[in-house]
Design a protein around this motif. Structure first.
Motif, PDB file in Angstrom:
ATOM      1  N   LYS A   8       3.630   2.829  -1.349  1.00 42.65           N
ATOM      2  CA  LYS A   8       4.037   3.239  -2.677  1.00 42.65           C
ATOM      3  C   LYS A   8       3.442   4.616  -2.932  1.00 42.65           C
ATOM      4  N   ALA A   9       4.247   5.514  -3.438  1.00 43.86           N
ATOM      5  CA  ALA A   9       3.759   6.848  -3.768  1.00 43.86           C
ATOM      6  C   ALA A   9       2.820   6.749  -4.962  1.00 43.86           C
ATOM      7  N   LYS A  15       8.343  11.521  -4.776  1.00 44.24           N
ATOM      8  CA  LYS A  15       9.004  10.925  -3.614  1.00 44.24           C
ATOM      9  C   LYS A  15      10.020  11.855  -2.966  1.00 44.24           C
ATOM     10  N   SER A  16      10.856  12.497  -3.744  1.00 41.67           N
ATOM     11  CA  SER A  16      11.874  13.370  -3.153  1.00 41.67           C
ATOM     12  C   SER A  16      11.237  14.568  -2.464  1.00 41.67           C
ATOM     13  N   ALA A  17      10.175  15.107  -3.036  1.00 39.18           N
ATOM     14  CA  ALA A  17       9.481  16.235  -2.404  1.00 39.18           C
ATOM     15  C   ALA A  17       8.819  15.794  -1.104  1.00 39.18           C
ATOM     16  N   LEU A  18       8.248  14.603  -1.078  1.00 35.51           N
ATOM     17  CA  LEU A  18       7.623  14.094   0.142  1.00 35.51           C
ATOM     18  C   LEU A  18       8.667  13.825   1.222  1.00 35.51           C
TER      19      LEU A  18
END
Length: 68
Positions: A8-9, A15-18
């Motif tokens: 889990k972030a 999340k999208s950047a990762l």
């Protein structure tokens, strides 16, 4: 097979950047990571992506800390 990842972030908004960062790192390392099934990749290939991501994040944090 269902995705049973418990990862889990810490910041869900990141999340999208990762994910983008993951694909950039995979590309740099020459790992053929795709947006979909990647079960044909070895543990070594997948681990190298994750390990390099951590290395780059630590380097960036160290730079930020040294500039303060």
């Amino acid at each position: 097979m269902a995705n049973r990842s418990s990862n889990k972030a810490a910041v869900p908004e990141a999340k999208s950047a990762l994910d983008k960062f993951k694909y950039e790192v995979a590309n740099e390392l020459g790992v053929p990571l795709t947006d979909g099934y990647n079960g044909d990749l070895t543990s070594k290939q997948n681990g190298s992506v994750g390990g390099y991501m951590v290395k780059k994040m630590i380097e960036e944090q160290e730079k930020q800390m040294s500039n303060k």
